[in-house]
Write an enzyme that holds these catalytic residues in place. Structure first.
Site, PDB file in Angstrom:
ATOM      1  N   PHE A   1     -55.864   7.973 -20.490  1.00 42.19           N
ATOM      2  CA  PHE A   1     -54.686   8.841 -19.822  1.00 42.19           C
ATOM      3  C   PHE A   1     -55.240  10.462 -20.410  1.00 42.19           C
ATOM      4  O   PHE A   1     -55.992  10.360 -21.630  1.00 42.19           O
ATOM      5  CB  PHE A   1     -53.408   8.827 -20.851  1.00 42.19           C
ATOM      6  CG  PHE A   1     -52.392   9.665 -20.306  1.00 42.19           C
ATOM      7  CD1 PHE A   1     -51.748   9.519 -19.072  1.00 42.19           C
ATOM      8  CD2 PHE A   1     -52.219  10.723 -21.260  1.00 42.19           C
ATOM      9  CE1 PHE A   1     -50.725  10.286 -18.803  1.00 42.19           C
ATOM     10  CE2 PHE A   1     -50.977  11.559 -20.972  1.00 42.19           C
ATOM     11  CZ  PHE A   1     -50.442  11.228 -19.766  1.00 42.19           C
TER      12      PHE A   1
ATOM     13  N   ASP B   1     -53.931   2.752 -27.291  1.00 43.82           N
ATOM     14  CA  ASP B   1     -52.843   3.418 -26.939  1.00 43.82           C
ATOM     15  C   ASP B   1     -51.882   2.468 -26.113  1.00 43.82           C
ATOM     16  O   ASP B   1     -52.214   1.929 -25.161  1.00 43.82           O
ATOM     17  CB  ASP B   1     -53.250   4.726 -26.078  1.00 43.82           C
ATOM     18  CG  ASP B   1     -52.345   5.676 -25.262  1.00 43.82           C
ATOM     19  OD1 ASP B   1     -51.092   4.905 -25.280  1.00 43.82           O
ATOM     20  OD2 ASP B   1     -52.609   6.642 -24.905  1.00 43.82           O
TER      21      ASP B   1
ATOM     22  N   TYR C   1     -40.579   7.696 -24.852  1.00 43.15           N
ATOM     23  CA  TYR C   1     -39.774   8.025 -23.691  1.00 43.15           C
ATOM     24  C   TYR C   1     -39.939   7.382 -22.611  1.00 43.15           C
ATOM     25  O   TYR C   1     -39.244   7.927 -21.619  1.00 43.15           O
ATOM     26  CB  TYR C   1     -39.724   9.526 -23.637  1.00 43.15           C
ATOM     27  CG  TYR C   1     -41.201  10.240 -23.568  1.00 43.15           C
ATOM     28  CD1 TYR C   1     -41.904  10.186 -22.429  1.00 43.15           C
ATOM     29  CD2 TYR C   1     -41.747  10.895 -24.454  1.00 43.15           C
ATOM     30  CE1 TYR C   1     -43.186  10.766 -22.515  1.00 43.15           C
ATOM     31  CE2 TYR C   1     -43.102  11.558 -24.712  1.00 43.15           C
ATOM     32  CZ  TYR C   1     -43.637  11.270 -23.325  1.00 43.15           C
ATOM     33  OH  TYR C   1     -44.867  11.881 -23.398  1.00 43.15           O
ATOM     34  N   LYS C   2     -40.787   6.291 -22.340  1.00 43.13           N
ATOM     35  CA  LYS C   2     -40.965   5.612 -21.080  1.00 43.13           C
ATOM     36  C   LYS C   2     -39.876   4.366 -21.306  1.00 43.13           C
ATOM     37  O   LYS C   2     -38.904   4.611 -21.001  1.00 43.13           O
ATOM     38  CB  LYS C   2     -42.272   5.229 -20.944  1.00 43.13           C
ATOM     39  CG  LYS C   2     -43.384   6.449 -20.869  1.00 43.13           C
ATOM     40  CD  LYS C   2     -44.654   6.157 -21.046  1.00 43.13           C
ATOM     41  CE  LYS C   2     -45.585   7.178 -20.862  1.00 43.13           C
ATOM     42  NZ  LYS C   2     -45.454   8.053 -19.611  1.00 43.13           N
TER      43      LYS C   2
ATOM     44  N   ARG D   1     -46.971   6.822  -7.340  1.00 50.12           N
ATOM     45  CA  ARG D   1     -46.995   5.619  -8.465  1.00 50.12           C
ATOM     46  C   ARG D   1     -45.322   5.255  -8.383  1.00 50.12           C
ATOM     47  O   ARG D   1     -44.379   5.975  -8.422  1.00 50.12           O
ATOM     48  CB  ARG D   1     -47.144   6.175  -9.758  1.00 50.12           C
ATOM     49  CG  ARG D   1     -47.266   5.124 -10.976  1.00 50.12           C
ATOM     50  CD  ARG D   1     -48.040   5.782 -12.069  1.00 50.12           C
ATOM     51  NE  ARG D   1     -47.043   6.937 -12.915  1.00 50.12           N
ATOM     52  CZ  ARG D   1     -47.203   7.181 -13.901  1.00 50.12           C
ATOM     53  NH1 ARG D   1     -48.197   7.078 -14.735  1.00 50.12           N
ATOM     54  NH2 ARG D   1     -46.252   8.176 -14.416  1.00 50.12           N
TER      55      ARG D   1
END
Lengths: 409, 409
Positions: free
Chosen positions: A131, A208, A233-234, A381
């Site tokens: 990422f 991660d 927050y996902k 996505r």
């Protein structure tokens, strides 16, 4: 239309879904135009409990307890919520997880701490498909410590392999840092084996977990991971910009992290001279904990605890299976290619499909009320967040994409 | 009883107070036992507007706009709220203030950035009475960069003087970092002159405005300050652990900050290889902005804007004048000593009184419903937040303290 591609079949999956009722635990969108939300992997929806908790907190705690709140429970929220997250979602015994700053700041602290454990070694290993923020943090640390970044070239479809890592490791490797799940393809890498080969080379690993925490079980203690960070927050639905978590295995609590602040100090309110780190995971805390964000994390973790991470994982598999089936039947004929693993055991809770004109197609899909992500250059996505995504919702979204993909752009 | 020490006089001050109505703009404490809150300098009260804004945000923005919110205004909130804070409270032209991480993380970034501008110099100057987190951050940075901390020994009653700073400066001084207002005595230091002598020695300065932002005017641009940080949960009433702000003068926007993250990058959603810092103040951002905290900052700043920083300052002076008068008349006879400047021009919005048994006395005061701070070893700190503290409230608090101070402990 037949098999899993019929609307009736999607409805049957909803009817059998043990987690179906959890959709009602989240605030509804008042947006009439929105027919499907396939971005819960990027920003989860607000749990009703979070709004209630924050409202009550502002009135009853901040408003009424005022400064006393700090000694009545706010101050150790980073550890208390961390312990709970550790237990529920990442397989960490108490005392090793703390909620802190942004994912980026947490990565910075932990990679620096890991590097400090191997001061004579000069290399950090990561991959060019990691990422972006992970890559930028690593570059910055390498620059400031005079280290070298060894970039693995990875195929997003498989993610980094243990063999690739093993081939890159050497006596100069201080730290390996990788994502558990590829943010593009959702490929799950072999955490256990990669951790093992990293340790065999005498290096430490920083994982991660941004795209895995809350959507599948992770066993940090069992795998012997050194450090991990993850976003809340996902799939933990803690709200935009909610604080990330840090995991540091207990035998690494003697290491130095660079941002020495008062709330990571032993007895902060003594306000004494000289930084003396607190015992345990607390030393990874720097400044005053962001309480509103922490409440969002707490409520998000409790929803995952109640639903159960294994049931969440099962539903993620079922959702992505349906998405893959519909991609094959409906989208591939219109030039869209599946860019995620076909084996559900190697796939997280989203899929990516590609087409050269993805950017324009995504604009059309979003305009039609289906929220998906464009991932540069050619990816679309589709995030399938088990607590909030329904099978019929997914079916309708795929049907919309099919229709738009068939039209000239 | 006569003069400003009578209850009638306190009530007259309330009646004349142009800001009296602002007390109604904050949520009331439901705590019947609480008679006075003199800790608004540590944690401000919740504005009603903040609760409304957060509730509406969770429902209408997070809940309904979902991921789209990021491109519809969330992403640049750090700069937008920063610009407004800069204009309203710290005298900064647009493009130089950003809301970010905790005060500690912000200090770390800015002191590191400042040090990077003078790589050949080896010293950081600060004072032994600086706020603890500032001291710990400085120690950590010095350790990691192989620098030396030159500690000024200060009298809290005056705070650091320009002469002291001047005497400590030399060709090795890279960075000076100091608090504008002493957190114990509220002594205001001479920002203009200290900035001038620092620059004359070729060093840069990082100001900590935690105890001044929102309670008196600060003119960063006019004084030529290099960098500043400040806390938003005190006089800006943004909530426990709300994010701090960073100021970097525009000609320092070429400097490197250490925590390189995706949201400080030029075109973050390109997700491209290599960290290329964004133009301007944005490069000081690292991770995903904490939106709930930012909303609290925004509402807090708007209240200050509406009330006007000059009127806020006038009321702070009037409140501390009353507190000093009552200390002299009521508390000094019971062994309490004023440990804050007598000249209001040299004093922020709190005062400290000392007595050797302060810790026990504070317990009694708090038990009697008057919230004050104990500051180790012998200080009792009375915070007088102009938007929320009333003159009668202060009078009653001092009356309570007088009674308790007269009793054997």
């Amino acid at each position: 239309m037949s098999g899993s591609s019929s609307l009736a079949q999607a409805r049957a999956l909803d009817a059998e879904d043990e987690l179906a009722d959890y959709r009602g635990r989240f605030l509804p969108s008042g947006d009439e135009e929105l027919t499907a939300y396939l971005d819960g992997n990027s920003l989860g929806r607000p749990p009703r409990a979070t709004l209630d908790r924050i409202t009550e907190f502002v009135r009853q705690e901040w408003g009424s307890r005022l400064i006393r709140g700090w000694s009545e429970g706010w101050l150790d929220l980073p550890e208390r919520v961390g312990d709970r997250l550790g237990e529920v979602a990442v397989g960490a015994a108490a005392g090793q997880v703390v909620i802190g700053d942004s994912t980026t700041v947490c990565l910075y602290k932990l990679i620096r701490a890991a590097a400090s454990a191997r001061p004579e070694r000069r290399e950090i290993v990561t991959d060019d498909g990691n990422f972006p923020t992970d890559r930028y943090v690593v570059e910055g640390i390498a620059e400031e410590l005079g280290m070298v970044v060894r970039w693995l070239e990875t195929d997003p479809l498989t993610g980094v392999t243990a063999r690739q890592v093993s081939d890159a490791l050497g006596p100069e490797t201080a730290v390996v840092t990788l994502s558990h799940i590829d943010y593009r393809s959702a490929a799950i890498v072999d955490m256990g084996e990669i951790t093992r080969v990293t340790h065999a080379a005498g290096a430490l690993i920083v994982w991660d977990l941004c795209h895995s925490v809350g959507c599948l079980p992770v066993e940090l203690d069992e795998l012997g991971a050194d450090f991990a960070v993850g976003c809340t927050y996902k799939y933990l639905n803690a709200g935009p910009g909610a604080p990330a978590f840090m995991y540091a295995r207990s035998d690494h609590h003697g290491l130095r992290q660079p941002v020495q602040g008062w709330l990571g100090r032993h007895d902060p309110f003594e306000m004494g001279p000289g930084y003396e780190p607190a015992a345990g995971i607390r030393r990874f805390v720097s400044g005053t904990p962001p309480i509103l964000g922490l409440l969002g994390v707490s409520e998000g973790v409790e929803l995952v605890a109640e639903a159960g991470i294994d049931r969440i994982r099962s539903k993620a598999v079922a959702l992505t299976e349906l998405a893959v089936t519909l991609t094959d039947e409906w989208l591939t004929p219109h030039g869209l290619r599946l860019a995620s693993p076909r084996d559900p055991a190697l796939r997280g809770a989203h899929i990516t499909v590609t087409r050269p004109d993805a950017a324009r197609l995504v604009d059309r899909i979003i305009a039609a009320g289906v929220l998906v992500d464009h991932r540069s250059p050619d990816g679309i996505r589709l995030g399938l967040s088990p607590l909030t995504t329904g099978f019929e919702e997914l079916w309708r979204a795929m049907d919309t994409i099919r229709q738009l993909a068939a039209e000239p752009l």
